[in-house]
Scaffold this active site. Sequence first.
Site, PDB file in Angstrom:
ATOM      1  N   THR A 106     -49.935 -30.294 -12.884  1.00 36.95           N
ATOM      2  CA  THR A 106     -50.802 -29.482 -13.791  1.00 36.95           C
ATOM      3  C   THR A 106     -51.204 -30.241 -15.155  1.00 36.95           C
ATOM      4  O   THR A 106     -50.348 -31.209 -15.287  1.00 36.95           O
ATOM      5  CB  THR A 106     -50.243 -28.161 -14.271  1.00 36.95           C
ATOM      6  OG1 THR A 106     -48.773 -28.522 -14.839  1.00 36.95           O
ATOM      7  CG2 THR A 106     -49.836 -27.202 -12.781  1.00 36.95           C
ATOM      8  N   ASP A 107     -52.009 -29.665 -15.988  1.00 37.97           N
ATOM      9  CA  ASP A 107     -52.299 -30.194 -17.012  1.00 37.97           C
ATOM     10  C   ASP A 107     -51.574 -29.358 -18.473  1.00 37.97           C
ATOM     11  O   ASP A 107     -50.881 -28.577 -18.045  1.00 37.97           O
ATOM     12  CB  ASP A 107     -53.996 -30.258 -17.275  1.00 37.97           C
ATOM     13  CG  ASP A 107     -54.600 -28.862 -17.446  1.00 37.97           C
ATOM     14  OD1 ASP A 107     -53.819 -28.151 -17.466  1.00 37.97           O
ATOM     15  OD2 ASP A 107     -56.102 -28.952 -17.061  1.00 37.97           O
ATOM     16  N   CYS A 108     -52.066 -29.776 -19.641  1.00 39.50           N
ATOM     17  CA  CYS A 108     -51.625 -29.197 -20.796  1.00 39.50           C
ATOM     18  C   CYS A 108     -51.678 -27.581 -20.653  1.00 39.50           C
ATOM     19  O   CYS A 108     -51.178 -26.855 -21.327  1.00 39.50           O
ATOM     20  CB  CYS A 108     -51.698 -29.751 -22.094  1.00 39.50           C
ATOM     21  SG  CYS A 108     -53.435 -29.673 -22.446  1.00 39.50           S
TER      22      CYS A 108
END
Length: 129
Positions: free
Chosen positions: A15-17
């Site tokens: 996942t990203d931020c």
Amino acid sequence: MEEFFIEKKIYYHDTDCGGVVYYANYLKYLEEGRAEFCASKGIKLSGCREKGIEFPVVHLEIDYKAPARYADIIKVFTRVDKIGGSSIHFLQEIKKDTFTLVKAKTVWACINKDFKIQPVPEEIKKILL
């Protein structure tokens, strides 16, 4: 779509931020889906390589419909759309439950060890069609 699929769990590192799967990671999932699809048909891509046959991705169309998130379980569906003289065309979908997250069309070229286009071997065509 044909019912061949692999299941994957989404981990934090996917996942990203924002807590959703980073868009480029879907390309890895699609690659895994194609490799496992071929393996399920008895085609070992490492064995092809030993025979001087490679299948690089030469074209990809992808539509992102909805995000996957940390801890989701997704399914990557894969099927062959068509086989050309020197190419294999795949249709793929990534779903969570019944919701489509990603749709993709991917084309592999068939090349030799010198990166020259060659025909898809007949035995592979027969297996995949």
